[in-house]
Motif scaffolding. Structure first.
Motif, PDB file in Angstrom:
ATOM      1  N   MET A 184      -2.638   4.059   5.237  1.00 57.68           N
ATOM      2  CA  MET A 184      -1.474   4.163   5.618  1.00 57.68           C
ATOM      3  C   MET A 184      -0.448   4.505   4.654  1.00 57.68           C
ATOM      4  N   ALA A 185       0.730   5.265   5.130  1.00 55.76           N
ATOM      5  CA  ALA A 185       1.616   5.877   4.058  1.00 55.76           C
ATOM      6  C   ALA A 185       2.686   4.589   4.059  1.00 55.76           C
ATOM      7  N   THR A 186       2.079   3.707   3.120  1.00 55.72           N
ATOM      8  CA  THR A 186       3.123   2.386   2.958  1.00 55.72           C
ATOM      9  C   THR A 186       4.597   2.454   2.360  1.00 55.72           C
ATOM     10  N   GLY A 187       4.805   3.755   1.715  1.00 55.20           N
ATOM     11  CA  GLY A 187       6.011   3.950   1.487  1.00 55.20           C
ATOM     12  C   GLY A 187       7.087   4.495   2.308  1.00 55.20           C
ATOM     13  N   ARG A 188       6.648   4.088   3.444  1.00 61.99           N
ATOM     14  CA  ARG A 188       7.288   4.338   4.817  1.00 61.99           C
ATOM     15  C   ARG A 188       7.905   3.154   5.523  1.00 61.99           C
ATOM     16  N   PHE A 189       7.575   1.989   5.051  1.00 63.26           N
ATOM     17  CA  PHE A 189       7.946   0.580   5.677  1.00 63.26           C
ATOM     18  C   PHE A 189       8.523  -0.117   4.842  1.00 63.26           C
ATOM     19  N   PHE A 190       9.001  -1.378   5.252  1.00 64.78           N
ATOM     20  CA  PHE A 190       9.362  -2.258   4.545  1.00 64.78           C
ATOM     21  C   PHE A 190       8.593  -3.527   4.260  1.00 64.78           C
ATOM     22  N   THR A 191       7.529  -3.288   5.185  1.00 60.44           N
ATOM     23  CA  THR A 191       6.778  -4.730   5.412  1.00 60.44           C
ATOM     24  C   THR A 191       5.170  -4.270   4.976  1.00 60.44           C
ATOM     25  N   THR A 238       8.461   2.081  -3.163  1.00 58.86           N
ATOM     26  CA  THR A 238       8.002   1.525  -4.353  1.00 58.86           C
ATOM     27  C   THR A 238       6.415   1.565  -4.498  1.00 58.86           C
ATOM     28  N   PRO A 239       5.849   0.969  -3.615  1.00 61.10           N
ATOM     29  CA  PRO A 239       4.330   1.040  -3.726  1.00 61.10           C
ATOM     30  C   PRO A 239       3.787   2.173  -3.841  1.00 61.10           C
ATOM     31  N   VAL A 240       4.236   3.509  -3.328  1.00 61.32           N
ATOM     32  CA  VAL A 240       3.554   4.638  -3.740  1.00 61.32           C
ATOM     33  C   VAL A 240       3.985   4.975  -5.044  1.00 61.32           C
ATOM     34  N   GLU A 241       5.225   4.598  -5.832  1.00 59.75           N
ATOM     35  CA  GLU A 241       5.271   4.919  -7.133  1.00 59.75           C
ATOM     36  C   GLU A 241       4.498   4.194  -7.930  1.00 59.75           C
ATOM     37  N   PHE A 242       4.273   2.793  -7.686  1.00 60.04           N
ATOM     38  CA  PHE A 242       3.288   1.885  -8.612  1.00 60.04           C
ATOM     39  C   PHE A 242       1.795   2.492  -8.291  1.00 60.04           C
ATOM     40  N   GLY A 243       1.340   2.984  -7.024  1.00 56.80           N
ATOM     41  CA  GLY A 243      -0.035   3.055  -6.630  1.00 56.80           C
ATOM     42  C   GLY A 243      -0.322   4.352  -6.877  1.00 56.80           C
ATOM     43  N   VAL A 267       5.956  15.701  -5.812  1.00 58.19           N
ATOM     44  CA  VAL A 267       5.981  14.798  -4.804  1.00 58.19           C
ATOM     45  C   VAL A 267       5.313  13.505  -5.207  1.00 58.19           C
ATOM     46  N   PHE A 268       3.990  13.805  -5.669  1.00 61.19           N
ATOM     47  CA  PHE A 268       3.094  12.625  -5.946  1.00 61.19           C
ATOM     48  C   PHE A 268       2.513  12.509  -7.192  1.00 61.19           C
ATOM     49  N   SER A 269       3.300  13.211  -8.115  1.00 65.14           N
ATOM     50  CA  SER A 269       2.772  13.137  -9.484  1.00 65.14           C
ATOM     51  C   SER A 269       3.916  12.727 -10.555  1.00 65.14           C
ATOM     52  N   ARG A 270       3.883  12.044 -11.263  1.00 62.49           N
ATOM     53  CA  ARG A 270       4.760  11.825 -12.578  1.00 62.49           C
ATOM     54  C   ARG A 270       4.111  11.556 -13.872  1.00 62.49           C
ATOM     55  N   ASN A 271       3.182  12.335 -14.099  1.00 65.65           N
ATOM     56  CA  ASN A 271       2.271  12.103 -15.302  1.00 65.65           C
ATOM     57  C   ASN A 271       2.926  12.269 -16.487  1.00 65.65           C
ATOM     58  N   ALA A 272       4.113  12.852 -16.689  1.00 63.88           N
ATOM     59  CA  ALA A 272       4.669  13.188 -18.060  1.00 63.88           C
ATOM     60  C   ALA A 272       5.017  11.815 -18.906  1.00 63.88           C
ATOM     61  N   TYR A 273       5.127  10.877 -18.051  1.00 65.25           N
ATOM     62  CA  TYR A 273       5.631   9.717 -18.725  1.00 65.25           C
ATOM     63  C   TYR A 273       4.509   8.906 -19.369  1.00 65.25           C
ATOM     64  N   PHE A 313      -6.926   4.630  -9.610  1.00 67.23           N
ATOM     65  CA  PHE A 313      -6.431   5.271  -8.467  1.00 67.23           C
ATOM     66  C   PHE A 313      -6.518   4.043  -7.288  1.00 67.23           C
ATOM     67  N   VAL A 314      -5.036   3.539  -7.244  1.00 69.77           N
ATOM     68  CA  VAL A 314      -4.863   2.157  -6.799  1.00 69.77           C
ATOM     69  C   VAL A 314      -5.140   2.337  -5.127  1.00 69.77           C
ATOM     70  N   PRO A 315      -5.009   3.491  -4.614  1.00 65.48           N
ATOM     71  CA  PRO A 315      -5.241   3.218  -2.976  1.00 65.48           C
ATOM     72  C   PRO A 315      -6.528   3.074  -2.535  1.00 65.48           C
ATOM     73  N   SER A 316      -7.760   3.487  -3.307  1.00 69.04           N
ATOM     74  CA  SER A 316      -8.995   3.141  -2.943  1.00 69.04           C
ATOM     75  C   SER A 316      -9.204   1.684  -2.935  1.00 69.04           C
ATOM     76  N   GLN A 317     -10.113   1.478  -2.118  1.00 70.91           N
ATOM     77  CA  GLN A 317     -10.659  -0.009  -2.094  1.00 70.91           C
ATOM     78  C   GLN A 317     -11.995   0.045  -2.052  1.00 70.91           C
TER      79      GLN A 317
END
Length: 443
Positions: free
Chosen positions: A99-106, A181-186, A336-342, A379-383
């Motif tokens: 699920m696109a978790t970053g589009r919900f609050f819950t 935030t969950p997308v930024e972390f995961g 959009v989905f990558s911030r590897n420079a940090y 790769f956090v989204p994988s379970q």
């Protein structure tokens, strides 16, 4: 979630359309806001080392309604309600769907509304003061967001008494994590603590908590806040210089400097940036840092004409990762989905080309290459989630964006995104494809 709450949120979105007209007619202050719908299309997937690839679902509607009271001698109040709910088109129970978790609050993707802003502000030609809950507009707190950005319980003072200069000072006491935030972390940060969050915040988005505990992902660590000092100057012709410093008590000092020069003809621009963090005081962030300091450098050049925009960007990081926990993303090479420079030991490159086909239709293309860092992650989204480990391969991202202004208030965005992770899953390369549509109505 109950039908009652869903109906109430629907009424919120519907009434938002008429709020501006009503308040203007009766001189009750002003309203503004956004209603935004997202939908992920079926070609979207995550391909990685498991029997069946993940599909990606994310069909939501949300937005915000902001109210400004009438001003009195420069003093007024602002409040804003943010909300999000699914459209009913999501397959939330399929174990092979992310699920696109970053589009919900819950966490359970149920509808929810959050009072994200409530602040008192004063403003005249020289002074501006904001106190309360609000978004801080700075390179260290700004990034892409869906429905609500990170919000802060803080005060911020601005002074324009010096010509061509804005001086800023303030203090943050608490922070509420954003919907994304969950997308930024995961998905983006891959548990590296470098992409805007040190935790998923999946159960606490929209809740104001001590900035120390939010920064450290530890509810027992309540610190004395974050002190802010900033200077923005445009004294030199066609040049803007910005300096921001966030001093997080007993955690880190984050210093940011950038300069942007744009030729008077508007045909080209040149930019440079420097970001540095240092552990301070009781070194509470020591477990999240590689060493006591880290830095990031960046360069960018762009060429423009009336229809096209072409740019090249470069970022270099030192031998330690940059702890980045307040939602900021100033790096020139971010996607959009990558911030590897940090991450540590990264040389990142990005090339982009935007073409304005008509006054209302623009196509944006970009390709970013990040190579392989020396920062541990997964790769956090994988379970089930795999243990944090060193990178296995090079990472990249390609984005194509279509922008169309249907009317002055109604805008369409189409996104095609393809990225690879630098971390393997089940000893196989991870690939991510997103085919997305965003429809935004602003008032």
């Amino acid at each position: 979630m109950s039908i009652t709450k869903s109906i109430l949120l629907f009424l919120f979105f519907f009434s938002s359309i008429y709020a501006e007209e009503f308040s203007s007619k009766y001189n009750l202050g002003t309203f503004d806001g956004v209603i935004r719908g997202y939908h992920v299309f079926s070609p979207s997937y995550v391909k990685r080392g498991r029997t069946e690839d993940y599909a990606v679902n994310g069909s939501t509607i949300g937005g915000h309604l902001r109210y400004h009271t009438p001003g009195y001698n420069g003093i007024s109040l602002t409040t804003a309600l943010y909300a999000s709910m699914g459209t009913g088109l999501n397959d939330k129970k399929d174990p092979n769907t992310i699920m696109a978790t970053g589009r919900f609050f819950t966490k359970d993707y149920s509808p929810k509304a959050v009072l994200g802003e409530l602040n008192l502000h004063y403003q005249n030609d020289i002074h501006r003061l904001v106190i309360g809950h609000f978004k801080i507009d700075s390179p260290l707190t700004n990034s892409i967001y869906t429905y609500m950005p990170n919000m802060f319980e803080a005060f911020l003072y601005e002074n324009k008494s010096i010509e061509s200069t804005i001086l800023k000072a303030g203090k943050i006491e608490k922070m509420a994590y954003a919907t994304r935030t969950p997308v930024e972390f995961g998905m983006i940060g891959e548990a590296t603590n470098t992409a805007g969050a040190t935790q998923s915040g999946i159960n606490t988005r929209g809740k104001f908590r001590n900035i120390g505990s939010q920064t450290l992902a530890d509810n027992t660590k309540n610190t004395n806040g974050v002190y802010i000092i900033a200077v923005e100057n445009n004294y030199f012709e066609n040049t803007v210089l910005r300096v921001w410093d966030f001093y997080a008590d007993d955690i880190i000092n984050m210093f940011y400097l950038d300069a942007n020069y744009k030729h008077s003809s508007n045909l080209y621009s040149l930019s440079a940036q420097y970001l540095r963090i240092d552990s301070i005081g009781d070194n509470l962030a020591s477990s999240l840092l590689d060493t006591s300091s880290a830095y990031l450098l960046g360069l960018k050049a762009a060429i423009d004409d009336h229809k096209s925009h072409f740019y090249l960007a470069y970022n270099h990081s030192g031998n330690a990762k940059v702890l980045n926990s307040w939602g900021g993303d100033p790096a020139y090479t971010s996607s959009v989905f990558s911030r590897n420079a940090y991450r540590a030991n990264v040389d990142a490159y990005k090339i982009g080309f935007d073409y304005k086909a008509t006054d209302d239709f623009t196509i944006k293309n970009s390709y970013a290459y990040y190579g392989k860092s020396t920062t541990e992650g997964t790769f956090v989204p994988s379970q089930p989630a795999e243990v944090i480990s060193m990178p296995d391969t090079n990472a990249m991202e390609y984005d194509m964006i279509f922008l169309y202004n249907i009317t002055k208030k109604l805008h369409f965005l189409g996104l095609l995104s393809y990225k690879t992770s630098e971390y393997y899953y089940s000893n196989k390369k991870v690939e991510f494809v997103d085919v997305d549509m965003v429809l935004t109505y602003s008032f």
